[in-house]
Design a protein around this motif. Structure first.
Motif, PDB file in Angstrom:
ATOM      1  N   SER A 125      23.960 -38.850 -62.041  1.00  0.00           N
ATOM      2  CA  SER A 125      24.904 -39.986 -62.070  1.00  0.00           C
ATOM      3  C   SER A 125      24.348 -41.177 -62.836  1.00  0.00           C
ATOM      4  CB  SER A 125      25.253 -40.405 -60.635  1.00  0.00           C
ATOM      5  OG  SER A 125      24.072 -40.739 -59.919  1.00  0.00           O
ATOM      6  N   ASN A 126      23.031 -41.202 -63.074  1.00  0.00           N
ATOM      7  CA  ASN A 126      22.418 -42.288 -63.853  1.00  0.00           C
ATOM      8  C   ASN A 126      22.279 -41.935 -65.327  1.00  0.00           C
ATOM      9  OD1 ASN A 126      22.076 -44.097 -61.715  1.00  0.00           O
ATOM     10  ND2 ASN A 126      20.171 -43.102 -61.067  1.00  0.00           N
ATOM     11  N   GLY A 127      22.746 -40.740 -65.719  1.00  0.00           N
ATOM     12  CA  GLY A 127      22.737 -40.367 -67.125  1.00  0.00           C
ATOM     13  C   GLY A 127      21.520 -39.614 -67.597  1.00  0.00           C
ATOM     14  N   HIS A 128      20.573 -39.302 -66.697  1.00  0.00           N
ATOM     15  CA  HIS A 128      19.397 -38.530 -67.099  1.00  0.00           C
ATOM     16  C   HIS A 128      19.774 -37.055 -67.257  1.00  0.00           C
ATOM     17  CE1 HIS A 128      17.485 -41.907 -64.651  1.00  0.00           C
ATOM     18  NE2 HIS A 128      17.233 -42.187 -65.914  1.00  0.00           N
ATOM     19  N   THR A 129      19.272 -36.420 -68.290  1.00  0.00           N
ATOM     20  CA  THR A 129      19.668 -35.049 -68.599  1.00  0.00           C
ATOM     21  C   THR A 129      18.503 -34.067 -68.411  1.00  0.00           C
ATOM     22  OG1 THR A 129      19.126 -35.401 -70.932  1.00  0.00           O
ATOM     23  CG2 THR A 129      21.403 -35.786 -70.264  1.00  0.00           C
ATOM     24  N   LEU A 130      18.856 -32.792 -68.274  1.00  0.00           N
ATOM     25  CA  LEU A 130      17.879 -31.703 -68.290  1.00  0.00           C
ATOM     26  C   LEU A 130      18.619 -30.416 -68.586  1.00  0.00           C
ATOM     27  CD1 LEU A 130      16.685 -30.518 -64.773  1.00  0.00           C
ATOM     28  CD2 LEU A 130      18.767 -31.806 -65.110  1.00  0.00           C
ATOM     29  N   CYS A 131      17.871 -29.383 -68.969  1.00  0.00           N
ATOM     30  CA  CYS A 131      18.512 -28.132 -69.365  1.00  0.00           C
ATOM     31  C   CYS A 131      18.960 -27.337 -68.143  1.00  0.00           C
ATOM     32  CB  CYS A 131      17.566 -27.294 -70.231  1.00  0.00           C
ATOM     33  SG  CYS A 131      16.187 -26.528 -69.346  1.00  0.00           S
ATOM     34  N   SER A 132      19.909 -26.435 -68.372  1.00  0.00           N
ATOM     35  CA  SER A 132      20.467 -25.648 -67.271  1.00  0.00           C
ATOM     36  C   SER A 132      19.426 -24.711 -66.672  1.00  0.00           C
ATOM     37  CB  SER A 132      21.671 -24.841 -67.767  1.00  0.00           C
ATOM     38  OG  SER A 132      21.294 -23.987 -68.833  1.00  0.00           O
ATOM     39  N   GLY A 133      18.435 -24.306 -67.471  1.00  0.00           N
ATOM     40  CA  GLY A 133      17.397 -23.429 -66.952  1.00  0.00           C
ATOM     41  C   GLY A 133      16.493 -24.104 -65.948  1.00  0.00           C
ATOM     42  N   CYS A 134      16.267 -25.414 -66.134  1.00  0.00           N
ATOM     43  CA  CYS A 134      15.373 -26.140 -65.226  1.00  0.00           C
ATOM     44  C   CYS A 134      16.100 -26.711 -64.003  1.00  0.00           C
ATOM     45  CB  CYS A 134      14.683 -27.286 -65.972  1.00  0.00           C
ATOM     46  SG  CYS A 134      13.409 -26.720 -67.130  1.00  0.00           S
ATOM     47  N   LYS A 135      17.415 -26.756 -64.041  1.00  0.00           N
ATOM     48  CA  LYS A 135      18.163 -27.347 -62.924  1.00  0.00           C
ATOM     49  C   LYS A 135      17.847 -26.688 -61.582  1.00  0.00           C
ATOM     50  CE  LYS A 135      22.851 -28.488 -61.359  1.00  0.00           C
ATOM     51  NZ  LYS A 135      24.299 -28.403 -61.660  1.00  0.00           N
ATOM     52  N   PRO A 136      17.855 -25.346 -61.474  1.00  0.00           N
ATOM     53  CA  PRO A 136      17.515 -24.748 -60.171  1.00  0.00           C
ATOM     54  C   PRO A 136      16.057 -24.941 -59.786  1.00  0.00           C
ATOM     55  CG  PRO A 136      17.846 -23.045 -61.843  1.00  0.00           C
ATOM     56  CD  PRO A 136      18.292 -24.320 -62.453  1.00  0.00           C
ATOM     57  N   ARG A 137      15.204 -25.180 -60.762  1.00  0.00           N
ATOM     58  CA  ARG A 137      13.782 -25.348 -60.477  1.00  0.00           C
ATOM     59  C   ARG A 137      13.487 -26.708 -59.836  1.00  0.00           C
ATOM     60  NH1 ARG A 137      10.732 -24.442 -65.905  1.00  0.00           N
ATOM     61  NH2 ARG A 137       8.917 -24.626 -64.537  1.00  0.00           N
ATOM     62  N   VAL A 138      14.366 -27.680 -60.061  1.00  0.00           N
ATOM     63  CA  VAL A 138      14.147 -29.011 -59.481  1.00  0.00           C
ATOM     64  C   VAL A 138      14.970 -29.198 -58.211  1.00  0.00           C
ATOM     65  CG1 VAL A 138      13.568 -30.027 -61.707  1.00  0.00           C
ATOM     66  CG2 VAL A 138      15.936 -30.093 -60.931  1.00  0.00           C
ATOM     67  N   HIS A 139      15.564 -28.093 -57.717  1.00  0.00           N
ATOM     68  CA  HIS A 139      16.306 -28.101 -56.454  1.00  0.00           C
ATOM     69  C   HIS A 139      17.424 -29.146 -56.462  1.00  0.00           C
ATOM     70  CE1 HIS A 139      13.150 -25.464 -55.048  1.00  0.00           C
ATOM     71  NE2 HIS A 139      12.239 -26.389 -55.339  1.00  0.00           N
ATOM     72  N   ASN A 140      18.139 -29.181 -57.604  1.00  0.00           N
ATOM     73  CA  ASN A 140      19.315 -30.037 -57.760  1.00  0.00           C
ATOM     74  C   ASN A 140      19.001 -31.526 -57.622  1.00  0.00           C
ATOM     75  OD1 ASN A 140      22.054 -29.880 -58.527  1.00  0.00           O
ATOM     76  ND2 ASN A 140      22.687 -30.430 -56.446  1.00  0.00           N
ATOM     77  N   ARG A 141      17.754 -31.914 -57.900  1.00  0.00           N
ATOM     78  CA  ARG A 141      17.362 -33.324 -57.880  1.00  0.00           C
ATOM     79  C   ARG A 141      16.917 -33.736 -59.273  1.00  0.00           C
ATOM     80  NH1 ARG A 141      18.953 -36.419 -53.524  1.00  0.00           N
ATOM     81  NH2 ARG A 141      18.928 -35.084 -51.676  1.00  0.00           N
ATOM     82  N   CYS A 142      17.404 -34.876 -59.730  1.00  0.00           N
ATOM     83  CA  CYS A 142      17.016 -35.369 -61.044  1.00  0.00           C
ATOM     84  C   CYS A 142      15.502 -35.601 -61.065  1.00  0.00           C
ATOM     85  CB  CYS A 142      17.758 -36.664 -61.371  1.00  0.00           C
ATOM     86  SG  CYS A 142      17.197 -37.426 -62.912  1.00  0.00           S
ATOM     87  N   PRO A 143      14.782 -35.025 -62.037  1.00  0.00           N
ATOM     88  CA  PRO A 143      13.340 -35.206 -62.077  1.00  0.00           C
ATOM     89  C   PRO A 143      12.917 -36.617 -62.508  1.00  0.00           C
ATOM     90  CG  PRO A 143      14.076 -33.976 -63.983  1.00  0.00           C
ATOM     91  CD  PRO A 143      15.264 -34.125 -63.098  1.00  0.00           C
ATOM     92  N   THR A 144      13.873 -37.390 -63.016  1.00  0.00           N
ATOM     93  CA  THR A 144      13.557 -38.746 -63.465  1.00  0.00           C
ATOM     94  C   THR A 144      13.752 -39.779 -62.359  1.00  0.00           C
ATOM     95  OG1 THR A 144      14.179 -38.164 -65.736  1.00  0.00           O
ATOM     96  CG2 THR A 144      14.054 -40.520 -65.195  1.00  0.00           C
TER      97      THR A 144
END
Length: 305
Positions: free
Chosen positions: A72-91
């Motif tokens: 919601s803050n506009g930070h992006t990441l690839c679809s491959g890493c999304k499940p690896r961060v447990h649906n939490r923005c890494p930023t």
């Protein structure tokens, strides 16, 4: 793009090979992946560092492809890493949800970039979404070291690999299109998997690798001899080779087409694309009391007309 964020570093300690997701909107390249007659005429588009960084996943540092996720803050990441961060923005650690960054995907679709193998001779300029497919098939991409005795990580063009095999692996180098080799092993019954020293032949202006290995075919211990071509598959098809082994008035003959070193030695071996000799037969050909392998393999290479 580097980061001091320990959270990213933790994620990178668990590398994964993730193919970009298929998407109907992704542009495709033609069948001739190195036909740059049109693309080479286009000016090399200068892409700012800022735009490249926008398209770089902050977790794996690879280029991002649709669907590109954002929080919601506009930070992006690839679809491959999304499940690896447990649906939490890494930023910012906010929940990612299912927000897709369509704007960034459209920016990527407008870009044209040079092939990453430009330094190896590729002059093509490709749309962002076609570039990855091209690079996976680019004829200028470097080759892996064909040495079978270890998992060597060296890559390069053919002249580079020939020098590497000679200087670093100390392989047997021969000139000519015929050969007569003897493979020896004491106590062969104690060896289920073994690889003999690679031999490299220079003929017809090309290089060929002769392999000889012991492995298990089901429950049966066998030996296999096969030839690989140091170049691409379309060139390998211009050549043929034969292998012959025998003794005590019997012989076995194999004729085939050398496989490109684009295929690993294990892939060739496991496809049984070569002369296969059961251990008992190999020891029979060796003569004597059949307690020592002394197998003579002869052969030749020729160019098809």
């Amino acid at each position: 793009m580097s980061s001091g964020n320990s959270y990213y570093d933790d994620l990178r300690t668990k590398p994964e090979v993730i193919d970009p997701p298929e998407n109907d909107d992704i542009l495709d390249v033609g069948e001739h992946v190195n036909d740059t007659s049109e693309s080479a005429l286009k000016p090399n588009v200068a892409i700012s560092t800022n735009v490249r960084e926008l398209l770089e996943c902050p977790v794996c540092l690879n280029a991002m492809y649709p669907p590109i996720s954002q929080c919601s803050n506009g930070h992006t990441l690839c679809s491959g890493c999304k499940p690896r961060v447990h649906n939490r923005c890494p930023t910012c650690r906010h929940e990612l949800g299912n927000i897709r960054c369509l704007a960034l995907e459209k920016v990527a679709a407008s870009l044209e970039l040079p092939c990453k193998y430009q330094s190896f001779g590729c002059t093509g300029i490709y749309p962002y979404y076609s570039k990855l497919k091209h690079e996976s098939q680019c004829t200028y991409r470097p080759y892996n070291c064909p040495y079978a005795g270890s998992e060597c990580s060296v890559i390069g063009d053919i002249p580079c690999l020939v020098s590497h095999l000679k200087d670093d692996h100390k392989v047997d180098m021969h000139s000519g299109s015929t050969f007569n080799h003897r493979y020896v092993k004491s106590n062969p019954h104690e060896v289920e998997n073994a690889t003999w020293m690679l031999t490299v032949f220079s003929c017809f202006g090309q290089y060929f690798c002769l392999h000889f290995e012991a492995f298990q075919l089901g429950m049966a211990p066998v030996y296999i001899a096969f030839l690989r071509f140091m170049g691409d598959d379309n060139e390998a098809k211009n050549y043929s080779y034969s292998l012959e082994v025998g003794g005590n008035g019997r012989k076995m003959i194999w004729q085939g087409v050398p496989r490109s070193i684009r295929d690993s030695h294990r892939k060739v071996r496991d496809s049984f694309d070569g002369l296969i000799i059961q251990r008992n037969m190999a020891l029979f050909f060796s003569g004597g009391d059949r307690k020592e392998l002394k197998l003579r393999v002869t052969g030749r290479i020729w160019k098809e007309q």
